[in-house]
Scaffold this motif. Sequence first.
Motif, PDB file in Angstrom:
ATOM      1  N   GLU A  39       0.770  -1.044  -0.088  1.00  0.00           N
ATOM      2  CA  GLU A  39       0.109   0.136   0.004  1.00  0.00           C
ATOM      3  C   GLU A  39       0.856   1.134   0.064  1.00  0.00           C
ATOM      4  OE1 GLU A  39      -3.538   0.763   0.314  1.00  0.00           O
ATOM      5  OE2 GLU A  39      -3.893  -1.213  -0.135  1.00  0.00           O
ATOM      6  N   ARG A  40       0.198   2.144  -0.681  1.00  0.00           N
ATOM      7  CA  ARG A  40       1.039   3.580  -0.631  1.00  0.00           C
ATOM      8  C   ARG A  40       1.292   4.167   0.545  1.00  0.00           C
ATOM      9  NH1 ARG A  40      -1.066   5.630  -6.379  1.00  0.00           N
ATOM     10  NH2 ARG A  40      -0.991   3.764  -7.390  1.00  0.00           N
ATOM     11  N   MET A  95       2.040  10.416  -1.400  1.00  0.00           N
ATOM     12  CA  MET A  95       1.977  10.777  -2.554  1.00  0.00           C
ATOM     13  C   MET A  95       3.009  12.028  -3.061  1.00  0.00           C
ATOM     14  SD  MET A  95      -1.487  13.018  -1.721  1.00  0.00           S
ATOM     15  CE  MET A  95      -1.596  13.921   0.011  1.00  0.00           C
ATOM     16  N   VAL A  96       3.185  12.281  -4.477  1.00  0.00           N
ATOM     17  CA  VAL A  96       4.250  13.156  -4.747  1.00  0.00           C
ATOM     18  C   VAL A  96       3.833  14.545  -4.043  1.00  0.00           C
ATOM     19  CG1 VAL A  96       5.075  14.723  -6.616  1.00  0.00           C
ATOM     20  CG2 VAL A  96       4.538  12.332  -6.896  1.00  0.00           C
ATOM     21  N   ASN A 109       4.575  12.331 -11.411  1.00  0.00           N
ATOM     22  CA  ASN A 109       3.421  11.813 -10.965  1.00  0.00           C
ATOM     23  C   ASN A 109       2.339  11.597 -12.245  1.00  0.00           C
ATOM     24  OD1 ASN A 109       1.259  11.226  -9.059  1.00  0.00           O
ATOM     25  ND2 ASN A 109       0.578  13.209  -8.694  1.00  0.00           N
ATOM     26  N   ALA A 164       0.192   9.433 -14.468  1.00  0.00           N
ATOM     27  CA  ALA A 164      -0.900   8.551 -14.262  1.00  0.00           C
ATOM     28  C   ALA A 164      -0.542   7.147 -14.688  1.00  0.00           C
ATOM     29  CB  ALA A 164      -2.258   8.798 -14.765  1.00  0.00           C
ATOM     30  N   TYR A 187       1.160   4.431 -12.681  1.00  0.00           N
ATOM     31  CA  TYR A 187       0.676   4.074 -11.222  1.00  0.00           C
ATOM     32  C   TYR A 187       0.609   2.569 -10.878  1.00  0.00           C
ATOM     33  CZ  TYR A 187      -0.352   8.257  -8.722  1.00  0.00           C
ATOM     34  OH  TYR A 187      -0.044   9.505  -7.933  1.00  0.00           O
ATOM     35  N   ASP A 188       0.459   1.825 -11.899  1.00  0.00           N
ATOM     36  CA  ASP A 188       0.704   0.531 -11.812  1.00  0.00           C
ATOM     37  C   ASP A 188       1.733  -0.367 -11.082  1.00  0.00           C
ATOM     38  OD1 ASP A 188      -1.517   0.581 -13.790  1.00  0.00           O
ATOM     39  OD2 ASP A 188      -0.646  -0.978 -15.117  1.00  0.00           O
ATOM     40  N   PHE A 195      -8.927   8.972  -7.895  1.00  0.00           N
ATOM     41  CA  PHE A 195      -8.156   8.475  -6.851  1.00  0.00           C
ATOM     42  C   PHE A 195      -8.371   9.256  -5.351  1.00  0.00           C
ATOM     43  CE2 PHE A 195      -4.372   5.487  -8.613  1.00  0.00           C
ATOM     44  CZ  PHE A 195      -5.338   5.151  -9.280  1.00  0.00           C
ATOM     45  N   TYR A 199      -8.273   7.338  -1.765  1.00  0.00           N
ATOM     46  CA  TYR A 199      -7.404   7.297  -0.857  1.00  0.00           C
ATOM     47  C   TYR A 199      -7.619   8.139   0.521  1.00  0.00           C
ATOM     48  CZ  TYR A 199      -3.880   4.967  -3.440  1.00  0.00           C
ATOM     49  OH  TYR A 199      -3.163   3.760  -4.134  1.00  0.00           O
ATOM     50  N   PRO A 211      -5.755  14.109 -13.510  1.00  0.00           N
ATOM     51  CA  PRO A 211      -5.918  12.794 -14.446  1.00  0.00           C
ATOM     52  C   PRO A 211      -6.615  11.564 -13.745  1.00  0.00           C
ATOM     53  CG  PRO A 211      -3.822  13.823 -14.475  1.00  0.00           C
ATOM     54  CD  PRO A 211      -4.257  14.534 -13.375  1.00  0.00           C
ATOM     55  N   GLN A 212      -7.255  11.038 -14.552  1.00  0.00           N
ATOM     56  CA  GLN A 212      -7.541   9.744 -14.129  1.00  0.00           C
ATOM     57  C   GLN A 212      -6.264   8.867 -13.757  1.00  0.00           C
ATOM     58  OE1 GLN A 212      -9.668   8.153 -17.516  1.00  0.00           O
ATOM     59  NE2 GLN A 212     -11.360   9.391 -17.308  1.00  0.00           N
ATOM     60  N   SER A 213      -6.611   8.077 -12.690  1.00  0.00           N
ATOM     61  CA  SER A 213      -5.505   7.174 -11.956  1.00  0.00           C
ATOM     62  C   SER A 213      -4.389   7.972 -11.415  1.00  0.00           C
ATOM     63  CB  SER A 213      -4.910   6.224 -13.005  1.00  0.00           C
ATOM     64  OG  SER A 213      -6.123   5.725 -13.884  1.00  0.00           O
ATOM     65  N   ALA A 214      -4.370   9.243 -11.279  1.00  0.00           N
ATOM     66  CA  ALA A 214      -3.180  10.003 -10.628  1.00  0.00           C
ATOM     67  C   ALA A 214      -3.675  10.747  -9.353  1.00  0.00           C
ATOM     68  CB  ALA A 214      -2.752  10.954 -11.358  1.00  0.00           C
ATOM     69  N   LEU A 215      -2.964  10.781  -8.513  1.00  0.00           N
ATOM     70  CA  LEU A 215      -3.186  11.568  -7.138  1.00  0.00           C
ATOM     71  C   LEU A 215      -2.487  12.756  -6.878  1.00  0.00           C
ATOM     72  CD1 LEU A 215      -4.954  10.678  -4.536  1.00  0.00           C
ATOM     73  CD2 LEU A 215      -2.857   9.726  -3.788  1.00  0.00           C
TER      74      LEU A 215
END
Lengths: 296, 296
Positions: free
Chosen positions: A228-229, A232-233, A274, A276, A279-280, B18, B22, B172-176
């Motif tokens: 788990e993260r 974040m940036v 960051n 996107a 992210y995988d 996200f 989160y 963006p989608q899938s970014a935080l």
Amino acid sequence: MSKISKVAIVGGTHGNEFSGIYLIKKWQQQPQLLARASLQVETVFANPKAHAENKRYIDADLNRQFSAQSLADYDLANYEQSRAKALHQQLGPKANPNMDLVIDLHNTTSNMGPTLILLEQTPFYKQLAAYVKMQMPEAVIFLEEAEDDMAQHRFLASCGKYGVLIEVGPQPQSALRQDILEQMERMTGYILDFVDLYNQQAVPELPKLLEAFLYLDTITLPMDEQGERLAMVHQHVQDNDFKPLNPGEPLFRTFNGEDIYYEGNKTVYPAFINEAAYYDNNLAMSFLDKVYIEVN
Amino acid sequence: MSKISKVAIVGGTHGNEFSGIYLIKKWQQQPQLLARASLQVETVFANPKAHAENKRYIDADLNRQFSAQSLADYDLANYEQSRAKALHQQLGPKANPNMDLVIDLHNTTSNMGPTLILLEQTPFYKQLAAYVKMQMPEAVIFLEEAEDDMAQHRFLASCGKYGVLIEVGPQPQSALRQDILEQMERMTGYILDFVDLYNQQAVPELPKLLEAFLYLDTITLPMDEQGERLAMVHQHVQDNDFKPLNPGEPLFRTFNGEDIYYEGNKTVYPAFINEAAYYDNNLAMSFLDKVYIEVN
């Protein structure tokens, strides 16, 4: 000097990076926009199936499937591994390529502006980059890690005799921004202009020194033992692609509100901050060095 | 006045947005951050399967499945249609809801800032919005189309006695992004603060007039007869969510380089401009009216 006669412009290597895909469609309707006296230019839609599903890829990242080893391994048979072999037939083979130059069009969600990514640092690449930068001062020159052997390079663009990537952002996945599309279109045009001048031995005088950013390393987000993260940036870094990050400056913000600092001992220049698509694998950004290369 | 005792905060209604996901994880670790004297607050992860696949949804948009008609139709059996029925049991039923208030957390790729979307315009909603705007002047109040019958509303938030959406972007989608996450966290906190004051009949004096934006219509991209897009959102409009668009101003740019103008006869205020998630249906933006509502 051998001429660069055959150029492929590739869009949709990642199916949700829309600028290249829509430019390819536009140029197929209006091929005169790509016409240059000394060149044959063709357009290639690399991953139409991923685009139809509005995804980066179906089974695996297409732009990591082009090492000689992977291309020769017929047990690697998923969609992108198969597509890579077909594209390598079309654009390559690397030993004796059909294409003198492959221009592969990409978007990033990071604030990287119009970036030209070079696979090598031979005189042709350096002159090309200097010309693009002269025409488009906002362009950023990004030097990939040097590979001893281009045959093992994993990028699609390595199928050609020469290969570059145009990487433009910020643009969300699956969206199409006019400003980003136009930056990509302009940079592609300058590359074609340069190649035409190069073939005619009519390259204008270029600056002798060129600012560029050399890839150093990729940085992962802080994770716990369960994967788990934890952070974040940090907003100190967010959107500051190609800006200096100095030792001791904030790099991440944990979900507990604590700052994690950059502990390296030299200033670096982050990019793909960051992004996107990364992210995988929980990648946070790449670190680069700022360098000046001689154009000769 | 009946108290608002039970509040559900919902994240991940769309699996690639996200911030809410989160925040839910953070609050499950640190529930004291949500504690208010007069409230029971619970967190709900609405679409974990879509998040695991890093997609907006698996089979259908979850946030369009909550009309009484769809909820009663057991032939609607795909993942999101089934998930909606389960969430309606948990948060609703609409006729007599378990939850007095549902706060549904969303991100947009559009430049909408921190936006509070209200499903109705009753005094509770107006006071809530005025309080949030007082604490967070950068907040935007977005009024959904009035529905004659909330039972037929398709949004998840309509499961509660009251329901709001927090919509924050651009991300963006899938970014935080840290900035976007913090805006969402602050707005959620102000909503909980307000409800606690409301329960204690201790709401402070609020402004009498509140600026808001009322949904009018949704605009589609120009398409040809084969369903191919002919144009993109014009850069004159891009990123200018909630800014005036006047008759005669550019709205789209065709791939041939021509401008298409807004031909309405009144100034409108676009939002969800170039939202990536609406690309499936080729939606370009929503038009809204700017209104002032009385807070009573």
